[in-house]
Write a protein that holds these residues in place. Structure first.
Motif, mmCIF file in Angstrom:
data_model
loop_
_atom_site.group_PDB
_atom_site.id
_atom_site.type_symbol
_atom_site.label_atom_id
_atom_site.label_comp_id
_atom_site.label_asym_id
_atom_site.label_seq_id
_atom_site.Cartn_x
_atom_site.Cartn_y
_atom_site.Cartn_z
ATOM 1 N N GLN A 156 -2.658 0.834 -5.637
ATOM 2 C CA GLN A 156 -2.999 1.375 -4.318
ATOM 3 C C GLN A 156 -2.856 0.302 -3.238
ATOM 4 O O GLN A 156 -2.346 0.567 -2.149
ATOM 5 C CB GLN A 156 -4.418 1.962 -4.305
ATOM 6 N N LEU A 157 -3.277 -0.912 -3.552
ATOM 7 C CA LEU A 157 -3.144 -2.003 -2.586
ATOM 8 C C LEU A 157 -1.678 -2.375 -2.343
ATOM 9 O O LEU A 157 -1.325 -2.851 -1.265
ATOM 10 C CB LEU A 157 -3.959 -3.213 -3.034
ATOM 11 N N SER A 158 -0.832 -2.123 -3.320
ATOM 12 C CA SER A 158 0.607 -2.321 -3.118
ATOM 13 C C SER A 158 1.139 -1.296 -2.117
ATOM 14 O O SER A 158 1.926 -1.640 -1.233
ATOM 15 C CB SER A 158 1.368 -2.177 -4.434
ATOM 16 N N VAL A 159 0.702 -0.064 -2.251
ATOM 17 C CA VAL A 159 1.104 0.995 -1.313
ATOM 18 C C VAL A 159 0.663 0.626 0.106
ATOM 19 O O VAL A 159 1.399 0.823 1.068
ATOM 20 C CB VAL A 159 0.511 2.360 -1.742
ATOM 21 N N GLU A 160 -0.520 0.033 0.220
ATOM 22 C CA GLU A 160 -1.072 -0.368 1.525
ATOM 23 C C GLU A 160 -0.505 -1.705 2.016
ATOM 24 O O GLU A 160 -0.880 -2.181 3.079
ATOM 25 C CB GLU A 160 -2.597 -0.469 1.426
ATOM 26 N N GLN A 161 0.377 -2.312 1.235
ATOM 27 C CA GLN A 161 1.001 -3.610 1.525
ATOM 28 C C GLN A 161 -0.018 -4.741 1.659
ATOM 29 O O GLN A 161 0.185 -5.706 2.370
ATOM 30 C CB GLN A 161 1.906 -3.523 2.758
ATOM 31 N N ARG A 162 -1.115 -4.643 0.934
ATOM 32 C CA ARG A 162 -2.058 -5.766 0.794
ATOM 33 C C ARG A 162 -1.591 -6.658 -0.355
ATOM 34 O O ARG A 162 -1.848 -7.837 -0.370
ATOM 35 C CB ARG A 162 -3.466 -5.239 0.529
ATOM 36 N N ILE A 163 -0.941 -6.048 -1.340
ATOM 37 C CA ILE A 163 -0.182 -6.765 -2.357
ATOM 38 C C ILE A 163 1.253 -6.571 -1.916
ATOM 39 O O ILE A 163 1.739 -5.442 -1.830
ATOM 40 C CB ILE A 163 -0.433 -6.189 -3.762
ATOM 41 N N HIS A 164 1.936 -7.703 -1.602
ATOM 42 C CA HIS A 164 3.190 -7.550 -0.863
ATOM 43 C C HIS A 164 4.190 -8.659 -1.171
ATOM 44 O O HIS A 164 4.950 -9.069 -0.307
ATOM 45 C CB HIS A 164 2.838 -7.527 0.636
ATOM 46 N N ASP A 165 4.148 -9.175 -2.407
ATOM 47 C CA ASP A 165 5.088 -10.228 -2.778
ATOM 48 C C ASP A 165 5.749 -9.884 -4.109
ATOM 49 O O ASP A 165 5.211 -9.120 -4.903
ATOM 50 C CB ASP A 165 4.389 -11.589 -2.854
ATOM 51 N N ALA A 166 6.924 -10.459 -4.324
ATOM 52 C CA ALA A 166 7.756 -10.102 -5.474
ATOM 53 C C ALA A 166 7.121 -10.446 -6.815
ATOM 54 O O ALA A 166 7.166 -9.647 -7.744
ATOM 55 C CB ALA A 166 9.120 -10.770 -5.354
ATOM 56 N N LYS A 167 6.521 -11.627 -6.936
ATOM 57 C CA LYS A 167 5.976 -12.021 -8.241
ATOM 58 C C LYS A 167 4.842 -11.093 -8.669
ATOM 59 O O LYS A 167 4.727 -10.731 -9.839
ATOM 60 C CB LYS A 167 5.537 -13.488 -8.252
ATOM 61 N N THR A 168 4.022 -10.677 -7.705
ATOM 62 C CA THR A 168 2.905 -9.794 -8.034
ATOM 63 C C THR A 168 3.407 -8.378 -8.309
ATOM 64 O O THR A 168 2.912 -7.705 -9.224
ATOM 65 C CB THR A 168 1.848 -9.828 -6.919
ATOM 66 N N ALA A 169 4.399 -7.923 -7.567
ATOM 67 C CA ALA A 169 4.996 -6.610 -7.835
ATOM 68 C C ALA A 169 5.611 -6.601 -9.242
ATOM 69 O O ALA A 169 5.455 -5.632 -9.997
ATOM 70 C CB ALA A 169 6.053 -6.289 -6.783
ATOM 71 N N TYR A 170 6.288 -7.695 -9.596
ATOM 72 C CA TYR A 170 6.869 -7.813 -10.934
ATOM 73 C C TYR A 170 5.760 -7.756 -11.985
ATOM 74 O O TYR A 170 5.887 -7.090 -13.014
ATOM 75 C CB TYR A 170 7.631 -9.130 -11.028
ATOM 76 N N ALA A 171 4.670 -8.449 -11.729
ATOM 77 C CA ALA A 171 3.537 -8.463 -12.658
ATOM 78 C C ALA A 171 2.962 -7.063 -12.842
ATOM 79 O O ALA A 171 2.657 -6.648 -13.965
ATOM 80 C CB ALA A 171 2.460 -9.410 -12.150
ATOM 81 N N LEU A 172 2.812 -6.325 -11.754
ATOM 82 C CA LEU A 172 2.264 -4.966 -11.850
ATOM 83 C C LEU A 172 3.206 -4.047 -12.626
ATOM 84 O O LEU A 172 2.757 -3.200 -13.406
ATOM 85 C CB LEU A 172 1.966 -4.404 -10.464
ATOM 86 N N LEU A 173 4.504 -4.209 -12.426
ATOM 87 C CA LEU A 173 5.476 -3.429 -13.189
ATOM 88 C C LEU A 173 5.342 -3.753 -14.677
ATOM 89 O O LEU A 173 5.307 -2.850 -15.515
ATOM 90 C CB LEU A 173 6.897 -3.725 -12.705
#
Length: 182
Positions: A156-173
């Motif tokens: 949800q925080l990714s959707v809100e762009q509070r999580i907004h960097d590639a390494k963390t997006a990769y981690a969530l995937l």
């Protein structure tokens, strides 16, 4: 020879700092023409996906000047010269979060911005964190706050762009796929 390879004719170092080096390379293109490439040289970095006993993901919130905002990220940091990535990963986990672990598994390594930078990030995973008995000092110019979130909260925080960097997006995937394959 790679059919797309660009041969370096000359390198001009513009800036050499504590973290990055900016250089302009003159290159010969595959068709024989010449061009210039603005490049950032970086020593590499690590990032750690750390899960608590409750299955929550450990994040740090910090202000990122380049973005002019605070974001939530997984713990990460720059490789020191001659330092092995797994040592850096443990050091950064301890410094930034107050947690340690006796098990780090390398998930993958990836380039962050291959169009202009050679930064390679080594991504580690642990689900065996425990609080440090004694806190480790952070870098003097680093100010972070630790947050622990479920995967759903992080998405949800990714959707809100509070999580907004590639390494963390990769981690969530990675965590989402891990959960789906259980």
């Amino acid at each position: 020879m790679n059919k797309f390879e660009e041969k370096t004719i000359n390198t001009e170092v513009i800036y050499k700092g504590k973290i990055v080096q900016l250089q302009i390379d003159s290159v010969t293109l595959p068709d024989g023409q010449t061009s210039k490439r603005e490049l950032i040289k970086h020593p590499g970095a690590v990032a750690v996906i750390a899960l608590t006993d409750e299955g929550k993901i450990v994040f740090v919130e910090q202000y990122r000047k380049a973005l002019e905002k605070s974001i939530l990220e997984i713990p990460a940091g720059k490789l020191e010269e001659g330092e092995k990535p797994e040592i850096t990963a443990l050091r950064e986990l301890e410094e930034e979060t107050g947690y340690t672990t006796d098990q780090l598994k390398l998930i993958t390594s990836f380039y962050t911005s291959p169009g202009f930078a050679d930064e390679l990030v080594h991504l580690y995973f642990t689900d065996r964190v425990k609080p440090l008995e004694k806190a480790v000092d952070m870098d003097e110019d680093e100010f972070v706050e630790v947050r622990e979130l479920t995967l759903e909260e992080a998405e949800q925080l990714s959707v809100e762009q509070r999580i907004h960097d590639a390494k963390t997006a990769y981690a969530l995937l990675y965590l989402k796929l891990r959960e789906e394959n259980r």
